[in-house]
Design a protein around this motif. Sequence first.
Motif, PDB file in Angstrom:
ATOM      1  N   PRO A  44     108.181  48.975 -20.008  1.00 58.15           N
ATOM      2  CA  PRO A  44     109.595  48.640 -20.240  1.00 58.15           C
ATOM      3  C   PRO A  44     110.512  49.673 -19.601  1.00 58.15           C
ATOM      4  CG  PRO A  44     108.595  49.530 -22.234  1.00 58.15           C
ATOM      5  CD  PRO A  44     107.475  49.331 -21.249  1.00 58.15           C
ATOM      6  N   MET A  47     116.065  49.966 -22.556  1.00 60.45           N
ATOM      7  CA  MET A  47     115.838  49.248 -23.803  1.00 60.45           C
ATOM      8  C   MET A  47     117.167  48.830 -24.429  1.00 60.45           C
ATOM      9  SD  MET A  47     112.541  49.228 -24.041  1.00 60.45           S
ATOM     10  CE  MET A  47     111.991  49.052 -25.732  1.00 60.45           C
ATOM     11  N   GLU A  83     109.680  41.334 -18.299  1.00 63.98           N
ATOM     12  CA  GLU A  83     110.353  42.578 -18.674  1.00 63.98           C
ATOM     13  C   GLU A  83     110.885  42.488 -20.103  1.00 63.98           C
ATOM     14  OE1 GLU A  83     113.332  43.416 -15.759  1.00 63.98           O
ATOM     15  OE2 GLU A  83     111.881  43.887 -14.179  1.00 63.98           O
ATOM     16  N   LYS A  84     111.464  41.342 -20.459  1.00 67.19           N
ATOM     17  CA  LYS A  84     111.978  41.163 -21.820  1.00 67.19           C
ATOM     18  C   LYS A  84     110.839  41.195 -22.831  1.00 67.19           C
ATOM     19  CE  LYS A  84     116.013  40.902 -20.188  1.00 67.19           C
ATOM     20  NZ  LYS A  84     116.837  42.139 -20.235  1.00 67.19           N
ATOM     21  N   GLU A  87     109.751  44.755 -23.317  1.00 72.41           N
ATOM     22  CA  GLU A  87     110.714  45.470 -24.157  1.00 72.41           C
ATOM     23  C   GLU A  87     110.513  45.099 -25.627  1.00 72.41           C
ATOM     24  OE1 GLU A  87     114.492  44.307 -22.575  1.00 72.41           O
ATOM     25  OE2 GLU A  87     114.095  45.199 -20.607  1.00 72.41           O
TER      26      GLU A  87
END
Length: 203
Positions: A44, A47, A83-84, A87
């Motif tokens: 990640p 954030m 990516e989400k 995270e």
Amino acid sequence: MKSSKSDGGLKYILLAISLATPGYVNSGHGFFNSFEGVPWLPEPGLMPDQFVYFIDEAIEKFQTSSYVDSLVIKKKYLTFAEEKLAEGVALLKDSNTNHHVRIENSYAHYLTILSQSFSENQSTDETNYQQYCADRLLQHMYILSIEVIDSDRSAVNHFLTLNEIASENYRKLIKHLSRDFIDSHFFKKEEVKWSWEIALESD
């Protein structure tokens, strides 16, 4: 050739035989290996609890609106979805659920527009990438079933929500793909299902 009611039973027998072979005691919970060696989630970056996170979101919005090439933009959608997800998993493993609605919405947003971007009258390259995306979402579901084990029990429902988002968009992606491709996922889908069952039973 027509299928019969016994076909389902035969598939389960074949799966049981496969699971009984020595090579199957390898990865994840110790039973499945179809996902052994799959690329894990990316590290990640920024954030949601960081002040400059909105800049990251603005860049993503610009990038997904500035490409004309259909295949390039599809790859961007999947990249940002991953990516989400990364995270979200990182936050949940730290027992931080403060931003998870935001993560869930963003993950769902990118996967939804990804699944809607494919059509029946697309190029062969796009169909191949559609199949890749379907494979990758199965991997997302498997990864979540592994990551949830080392997380606080209070985060389980959030993991399940992310899993359902992946599952829903997986179903959309395979809807118009070939029967051969869909059938090729039978064992993998069973492994994902069992992996989740084992993860939830480990509570």
